[in-house]
Design an enzyme around this catalytic site. Structure first.
Site, PDB file in Angstrom:
ATOM      1  N   CYS A  63     -11.393 -58.785 -53.570  1.00 44.25           N
ATOM      2  CA  CYS A  63     -11.349 -60.353 -53.263  1.00 44.25           C
ATOM      3  C   CYS A  63     -11.994 -61.174 -54.357  1.00 44.25           C
ATOM      4  O   CYS A  63     -11.522 -61.125 -55.341  1.00 44.25           O
ATOM      5  CB  CYS A  63     -11.463 -60.586 -52.029  1.00 44.25           C
ATOM      6  SG  CYS A  63     -10.847 -62.422 -51.306  1.00 44.25           S
ATOM      7  N   HIS A  95      -7.666 -57.702 -48.919  1.00 42.50           N
ATOM      8  CA  HIS A  95      -8.626 -57.092 -48.010  1.00 42.50           C
ATOM      9  C   HIS A  95      -8.017 -55.809 -47.159  1.00 42.50           C
ATOM     10  O   HIS A  95      -7.965 -56.041 -45.905  1.00 42.50           O
ATOM     11  CB  HIS A  95      -9.107 -58.118 -47.142  1.00 42.50           C
ATOM     12  CG  HIS A  95     -10.189 -59.018 -47.817  1.00 42.50           C
ATOM     13  ND1 HIS A  95     -11.500 -58.806 -47.977  1.00 42.50           N
ATOM     14  CD2 HIS A  95      -9.882 -60.269 -48.073  1.00 42.50           C
ATOM     15  CE1 HIS A  95     -11.932 -60.100 -48.498  1.00 42.50           C
ATOM     16  NE2 HIS A  95     -11.113 -60.839 -48.529  1.00 42.50           N
ATOM     17  N   GLU A 115      -9.467 -53.408 -46.185  1.00 42.06           N
ATOM     18  CA  GLU A 115     -10.403 -52.840 -45.409  1.00 42.06           C
ATOM     19  C   GLU A 115     -10.836 -53.549 -44.182  1.00 42.06           C
ATOM     20  O   GLU A 115     -11.163 -53.130 -43.455  1.00 42.06           O
ATOM     21  CB  GLU A 115     -11.802 -53.021 -46.202  1.00 42.06           C
ATOM     22  CG  GLU A 115     -12.575 -54.485 -46.307  1.00 42.06           C
ATOM     23  CD  GLU A 115     -12.136 -55.220 -47.332  1.00 42.06           C
ATOM     24  OE1 GLU A 115     -12.471 -56.204 -47.374  1.00 42.06           O
ATOM     25  OE2 GLU A 115     -10.991 -54.867 -47.859  1.00 42.06           O
TER      26      GLU A 115
END
Length: 305
Positions: A142, A235, A237
């Site tokens: 990011c 993202h 994750e």
């Protein structure tokens, strides 16, 4: 194989409840194995949440990983107890002479600022330089992806009229790359950002390779130095409820934030999120560890450079 984590790290108990195999330092010292050393520079406000999200994905590998956490000296987090930072994080200065097989640098809530206006920009630049010679492969996520592309290759960022917010389809541009092993022709990626980078800026730099993008959310993954640097604008994750928490935190407080798209079942925020990115997130982190860290790093860690 398990992940090797600092004793008493909160993520250990959280992940054991998910049947994820983790190991604290005390147990790991009894094994005669050269673990891969992974350092995480965690710039996100909620440190424990980000630690848990990343460790969950890093656990999906048969290799033993030794996880370390790096902190900045030029910035003091406001949302994480000082005791947690002192117990589990070390400053860059204390780690400067060490080498690591892999590194992850997270996003940060500073993307609307010019890079040079970020209070810790000088220290981040030192870390980016250091990673170039002290880490086999670095994953930038990011804001860190935008910052890394700007620092290393002069790629600018551009403000968006409204937040890029939701789950967007991404298309691998070269499915033969090891990072995409096992991927489908399209995969989903959460995005949560107020700025973007443009594909034409990537394409005009010979050192960079655009490896995935979306017709809706634009550039999603860029690679440099044969995978020694991987830049991800979104993202993967994120936990299932992260975008929901962001939406409810900001709804009515900002005029550039709308409901995350392609996220809630039937696009109704009264319904739970529909998780569509978890499988590819696990694949991507496992492929990164296997092909760009484990298979590229020297056995003698001091030979990295």
């Amino acid at each position: 194989m398990p992940l090797r984590l600092p004793d008493r790290l909160p993520a250990i108990d959280l992940l054991k409840k998910e049947n994820i195999f983790v190991m604290d330092d005390s147990r790991a010292h009894t094994q005669d194995i050269r673990p891969l050393r992974i350092v995480i520079l965690n710039l996100m406000p909620l440190k424990v949440t980000t630690e848990t999200d990343l460790i969950r994905l890093l656990s999906n590998t048969p290799l033993q990983l030794e996880i370390s956490f790096m902190k900045l000296q030029s910035h003091t987090p406001k949302n994480t107890p000082v005791e947690h930072m002192m117990m589990f994080y070390r400053s860059f200065e204390t780690m400067r002479n060490e080498k690591f097989d892999g590194m992850i640098i997270t996003g940060a809530p500073v993307e609307t600022l010019d890079f040079e206006a970020v209070e810790y920009w000088d220290e981040i630049c030192d870390i980016f330089d250091w990673a170039h010679t002290h880490v086999t492969s670095t994953m930038y996520i990011c804001w860190a992806a935008q910052a890394g592309l700007y620092f290393h290759y002069g790629v600018p960022k551009y403000p968006l009229e409204k937040k890029m917010f939701g789950i967007f389809p991404q298309y691998p541009l070269d499915p033969s790359l090891p990072i995409f092993r096992g991927f489908d022709d399209v995969f989903s990626m959460p995005q949560s950002r107020h700025t973007e980078i443009h594909r034409e800026d990537i394409l005009r730099r010979k050192a960079l390779t655009l490896i995935s993008e979306s017709p809706e959310s634009g550039v999603s993954m860029v690679m440099a130095r044969n995978g020694r640097e991987i830049f991800i604008t979104g993202h993967l994750e994120y936990a299932p409820d992260t975008l929901d928490k962001e939406y409810r935190r900001d709804a009515g407080k900002r005029d550039d934030v709308e409901m995350p798209v392609n996220y809630y079942m039937d696009d109704n925020p009264d319904n739970p999120p529909l998780v569509t990115w978890r499988a590819h997130a696990n694949l991507l982190f496992a492929n990164w560890i296997n092909y760009y860290v484990y298979q590229e790093t020297p056995y003698n860690i001091e030979d990295i450079g």
